[in-house]
Design an enzyme around this catalytic site. Structure first.
Site, PDB file in Angstrom:
ATOM      1  CE1 TYR A 128      -0.657  20.039  37.910  1.00 43.75           C
ATOM      2  CE2 TYR A 128      -2.330  21.042  36.438  1.00 43.75           C
ATOM      3  CZ  TYR A 128      -1.554  20.836  37.536  1.00 43.75           C
ATOM      4  OH  TYR A 128      -1.940  21.595  38.678  1.00 43.75           O
ATOM      5  CG  HIS A 140       6.088 -14.232  -8.021  1.00 46.26           C
ATOM      6  ND1 HIS A 140       4.476 -14.131  -7.572  1.00 46.26           N
ATOM      7  CD2 HIS A 140       6.046 -14.165  -9.235  1.00 46.26           C
ATOM      8  CE1 HIS A 140       3.779 -14.096  -8.933  1.00 46.26           C
ATOM      9  NE2 HIS A 140       4.851 -14.108  -9.835  1.00 46.26           N
TER      10      HIS A 140
END
Length: 453
Positions: A98, A359
């Protein structure tokens, strides 16, 4: 062996335009999980019965080894299997699965197939503490299966039976055609039930055998979003348990999602709420911080990825340091010991050995050499509105903060770029590059103030 996967249902309780079998579990359609399990059994014929959303389902799972049968009207499981008969080898047994039951193990199915050899009819059953709502397996005094009785038709004694039918069967194919043709739809739903075939098999003198899975959850199906979520957590816990067995350290095994393949080396550590998608490889001694998303990436040994980092389609060398809050997009390649820090985005760029962008930086379409320092606020300006251009920064360059590099541009080895500089021409090796500015200080300046009301 033939394998038939039933995937024609409408899935009304899902309340979705997407066909039920295409809803994702671990990032892949439910049906794909069932097909992959079926393939491990090496069937000679693999047939998927489609109906609701047939074209969409076929497009999602199309493959050379998959054939499709169409159930134009949803008239029950027996009717669905009948649509597949012309595609089956009658000399081989048929296993029926299924498309909304995704977690059945291949080993469980193999045991059922083995039990049903020599022309037997096999049923996968499971024993439940609370079998309410399921068809019961009725046996005679000798323990042989005599029939399957549905909940609404069961006697008080039959309702006490804890062994239930999962719907997964193995049947002789040559006889199946005859049995399916004899099915009647004299029931409340007006449908042809595959479960009724068992009585026909018994009447024809076939031995009916049963087998059970190792785990109850192997037979659970999906009919609602709640059930889908339940199976997702079961699957993810199974994946987490396998990682633990392999030596991976998980801060909380209940808070990891793997939506693809995750391969880990020795002494890998993963913090909470991390998501891995596609194919991800983590080498030895990799540490992943909390709330990271990593997709289709390879991570070198000794690398540390800090919290809230997103990585997609990137390759990281050994001992790199990434994040927190970094984003590596497709084509990002970091050499050993490179650093990409907080709020840095890297796209289609190479960052050389030991180079750092720690950064607030965008590096796109760039080739950066070794030992380069990229200051905060640096941007490679790679797009003119229509075309992308590359920036090349050679070894040992120092890029000051708030620098813009307007591509296409090349910065030579050993260059120092002063803070606040815009580079739009190539820079020769070893020089200081800057945009000269004048800083003025004006005395007697009075800052404006708001008037008080």
């Amino acid at each position: 062996m033939n394998i038939v996967i039933l995937a024609a249902g409408t899935g009304k309780r899902m309340r979705s335009a997407l066909p039920k079998v295409l809803h994702p579990l671990a990032g892949r359609p439910l049906l794909s999980h069932v097909i992959d399990t079926a393939r491990t059994l090496q069937p000679s014929r693999l047939v998927v019965v489609v109906g609701h959303g047939a074209e969409q389902v076929q497009a999602a799972v199309a493959a050379p080894d998959v054939q499709f049968a169409v159930q134009a009207e949803q008239l029950g499981t027996g009717h669905a299997v009948r649509q597949a008969l012309p595609l089956l080898d009658p000399a081989q047994p048929t296993l029926v699965l299924y498309g909304d039951v995704p977690l059945t193990r291949a080993s469980t199915l193999q045991r059922l197939v083995d039990a049903a050899r020599e022309g037997r009819y096999g049923i996968l059953t499971v024993t439940l503490d609370d079998p309410t709502g399921y068809g019961r397996i009725v046996r005679d005094a000798s323990g042989f299966v005599t029939r399957i009785v549905e909940q609404k038709d069961a006697s008080p004694e039959e309702l006490k039976i804890a062994e239930i039918n999962t719907g997964i069967i193995v049947t002789p194919t040559a006889q199946l055609s005859m049995w399916l043709g004899a099915l009647k739809n004299e029931n409340a739903q007006g449908e042809y039930y595959l479960t009724d075939v068992v009585e026909l098999a018994i009447e024809a003198g076939f031995e009916v055998v049963t087998s059970q899975p190792d785990e109850e959850w192997e037979t659970l199906g999906v009919n609602s979003k709640a059930q889908l979520a339940e199976l997702e957590r079961i699957h993810q816990r199974n994946v987490a348990d396998a990682l633990l067995v392999d030596g991976v350290t998980l801060a909380d095994p209940a808070r990891i999602d793997v939506r693809g393949t995750l391969r880990c080396g020795r002494d890998v550590s993963i913090d909470v709420n991390c998501v891995f998608e596609g194919n991800v490889t983590l080498a030895d001694n990799v540490t992943i911080g909390a709330n990271c998303v990593i997709r289709n990436a390879s991570v070198g040994a000794g690398t540390r990825i800090d919290a809230f980092t997103h990585i997609d389609g990137a390759a990281l060398g050994a001992n790199t340091v990434i994040g927190p809050y970094a984003r590596l997009r497709p084509g990002a390649q970091l050499a050993d010991e490179a650093h990409v820090g907080n709020f840095v985005e890297v796209k289609n760029a190479v960052i050389g050995h030991g180079s750092k962008a720690n950064h607030l930086t965008y590096i796109g379409d760039a080739d950066i050499g070794a030992r380069v320092n990229i200051g905060a606020g640096t941007i490679t300006c790679n797009y003119d509105g229509a075309n992308k251009f590359r920036t090349v920064i050679e070894d040992d360059v120092f890029v000051g903060s708030d620098t813009q590099l307007v591509a296409p541009v090349r910065v030579g080895r050993g260059v120092t770029i002063a803070a606040g500089t815009t580079i739009w021409k190539d820079v020769a090796e070893g020089v200081l590059a800057l945009n000269e500015k004048t800083q003025t200080a004006k005395s007697g300046y009075v800052r404006p103030v708001k008037k008080k009301s």
